[in-house]
Design a protein around this motif. Structure first.
Motif, PDB file in Angstrom:
ATOM      1  N   LEU A 240     -11.842 -35.695  12.962  1.00  0.00           N
ATOM      2  CA  LEU A 240     -10.494 -35.667  12.400  1.00  0.00           C
ATOM      3  C   LEU A 240     -10.391 -36.616  11.207  1.00  0.00           C
ATOM      4  CD1 LEU A 240      -8.311 -35.626  15.640  1.00  0.00           C
ATOM      5  CD2 LEU A 240      -8.772 -33.712  14.098  1.00  0.00           C
ATOM      6  N   ARG A 241     -11.036 -37.764  11.303  1.00  0.00           N
ATOM      7  CA  ARG A 241     -11.023 -38.736  10.212  1.00  0.00           C
ATOM      8  C   ARG A 241     -11.632 -38.126   8.949  1.00  0.00           C
ATOM      9  NH1 ARG A 241     -14.502 -41.726   7.910  1.00  0.00           N
ATOM     10  NH2 ARG A 241     -16.122 -41.375   9.440  1.00  0.00           N
ATOM     11  N   VAL A 242     -12.734 -37.413   9.100  1.00  0.00           N
ATOM     12  CA  VAL A 242     -13.392 -36.775   7.941  1.00  0.00           C
ATOM     13  C   VAL A 242     -12.483 -35.708   7.337  1.00  0.00           C
ATOM     14  CG1 VAL A 242     -15.365 -35.387   7.201  1.00  0.00           C
ATOM     15  CG2 VAL A 242     -15.702 -37.282   8.799  1.00  0.00           C
ATOM     16  N   LEU A 243     -11.820 -34.924   8.178  1.00  0.00           N
ATOM     17  CA  LEU A 243     -10.895 -33.903   7.673  1.00  0.00           C
ATOM     18  C   LEU A 243      -9.734 -34.548   6.918  1.00  0.00           C
ATOM     19  CD1 LEU A 243     -10.785 -31.489  10.732  1.00  0.00           C
ATOM     20  CD2 LEU A 243     -12.030 -31.164   8.579  1.00  0.00           C
ATOM     21  N   LEU A 244      -9.219 -35.658   7.431  1.00  0.00           N
ATOM     22  CA  LEU A 244      -8.133 -36.356   6.761  1.00  0.00           C
ATOM     23  C   LEU A 244      -8.586 -36.908   5.411  1.00  0.00           C
ATOM     24  CD1 LEU A 244      -5.217 -37.310   6.878  1.00  0.00           C
ATOM     25  CD2 LEU A 244      -6.012 -39.357   8.072  1.00  0.00           C
ATOM     26  N   LYS A 245      -9.794 -37.439   5.363  1.00  0.00           N
ATOM     27  CA  LYS A 245     -10.336 -37.944   4.105  1.00  0.00           C
ATOM     28  C   LYS A 245     -10.449 -36.809   3.082  1.00  0.00           C
ATOM     29  CE  LYS A 245     -14.204 -40.453   2.086  1.00  0.00           C
ATOM     30  NZ  LYS A 245     -15.494 -41.100   2.313  1.00  0.00           N
ATOM     31  N   ALA A 246     -10.946 -35.659   3.516  1.00  0.00           N
ATOM     32  CA  ALA A 246     -11.061 -34.500   2.624  1.00  0.00           C
ATOM     33  C   ALA A 246      -9.687 -34.072   2.127  1.00  0.00           C
ATOM     34  CB  ALA A 246     -11.758 -33.347   3.338  1.00  0.00           C
ATOM     35  N   GLN A 247      -8.687 -34.078   3.017  1.00  0.00           N
ATOM     36  CA  GLN A 247      -7.331 -33.696   2.629  1.00  0.00           C
ATOM     37  C   GLN A 247      -6.780 -34.648   1.580  1.00  0.00           C
ATOM     38  OE1 GLN A 247      -5.201 -30.891   3.865  1.00  0.00           O
ATOM     39  NE2 GLN A 247      -4.510 -31.550   1.858  1.00  0.00           N
ATOM     40  N   LYS A 248      -7.027 -35.948   1.739  1.00  0.00           N
ATOM     41  CA  LYS A 248      -6.541 -36.932   0.766  1.00  0.00           C
ATOM     42  C   LYS A 248      -7.182 -36.706  -0.607  1.00  0.00           C
ATOM     43  CE  LYS A 248      -5.232 -40.584   3.925  1.00  0.00           C
ATOM     44  NZ  LYS A 248      -5.444 -41.969   4.371  1.00  0.00           N
ATOM     45  N   ILE A 249      -8.463 -36.398  -0.624  1.00  0.00           N
ATOM     46  CA  ILE A 249      -9.144 -36.109  -1.894  1.00  0.00           C
ATOM     47  C   ILE A 249      -8.539 -34.859  -2.530  1.00  0.00           C
ATOM     48  CG2 ILE A 249     -11.332 -35.364  -2.936  1.00  0.00           C
ATOM     49  CD1 ILE A 249     -12.735 -37.104  -0.751  1.00  0.00           C
ATOM     50  N   MET A 250      -8.376 -33.819  -1.733  1.00  0.00           N
ATOM     51  CA  MET A 250      -7.882 -32.551  -2.274  1.00  0.00           C
ATOM     52  C   MET A 250      -6.410 -32.633  -2.667  1.00  0.00           C
ATOM     53  SD  MET A 250     -10.510 -30.804  -2.634  1.00  0.00           S
ATOM     54  CE  MET A 250      -9.615 -29.423  -3.354  1.00  0.00           C
ATOM     55  N   ASN A 251      -5.628 -33.526  -2.078  1.00  0.00           N
ATOM     56  CA  ASN A 251      -4.238 -33.700  -2.501  1.00  0.00           C
ATOM     57  C   ASN A 251      -4.171 -34.130  -3.959  1.00  0.00           C
ATOM     58  OD1 ASN A 251      -3.142 -33.002  -0.042  1.00  0.00           O
ATOM     59  ND2 ASN A 251      -2.837 -35.105   0.645  1.00  0.00           N
ATOM     60  N   LYS A 252      -5.198 -34.817  -4.437  1.00  0.00           N
ATOM     61  CA  LYS A 252      -5.226 -35.317  -5.810  1.00  0.00           C
ATOM     62  C   LYS A 252      -5.750 -34.277  -6.798  1.00  0.00           C
ATOM     63  CE  LYS A 252      -5.952 -40.024  -4.282  1.00  0.00           C
ATOM     64  NZ  LYS A 252      -6.899 -41.119  -4.153  1.00  0.00           N
TER      65      LYS A 252
END
Length: 98
Positions: free
Chosen positions: A57-69
């Motif tokens: 879940l942590r990795v998915l959240l990190k990916a989401q934060k990158i893609m939000n930008k």
């Protein structure tokens, strides 16, 4: 866990097969970190994923934060067990799940 990537222009699909847990999440994190340059649309296909842990879940959240930008991220083909994990943890509010 097996990770299959398919790029199409500025879109990238990452298909996961197996278990996304403490042992395998560093592998996915490395793939994501090395693959997102120039990507505007990221899709994570979980059709063959059978389990996700808090490390995953942590990795998915990190990916989401990158893609939000730089664009958008969607998670597809989630089984009922993983959907329930997303709901219990509140990740269904943070991630776009189709």
């Amino acid at each position: 866990m097996l990770i299959n990537k398919q790029a199409n222009g500025d879109s990238l699909t990452i298909a996961l097969d197996g278990r996304l847990d403490t042992t395998t999440s560093p592998q996915l994190e490395a793939e994501i970190t090395n693959s997102l340059s120039g990507v505007k649309n990221l899709a994570i296909d979980m059709e063959k994923l059978v389990y996700v842990s808090s490390a995953g879940l942590r990795v998915l959240l990190k990916a989401q934060k990158i893609m939000n930008k730089q664009g958008s991220m969607v998670i597809r083909n989630v089984c009922d067990e993983i959907k329930e994990i997303f709901e219990v943890t509140g990740f269904d509010e943070l991630l776009t799940v189709e």
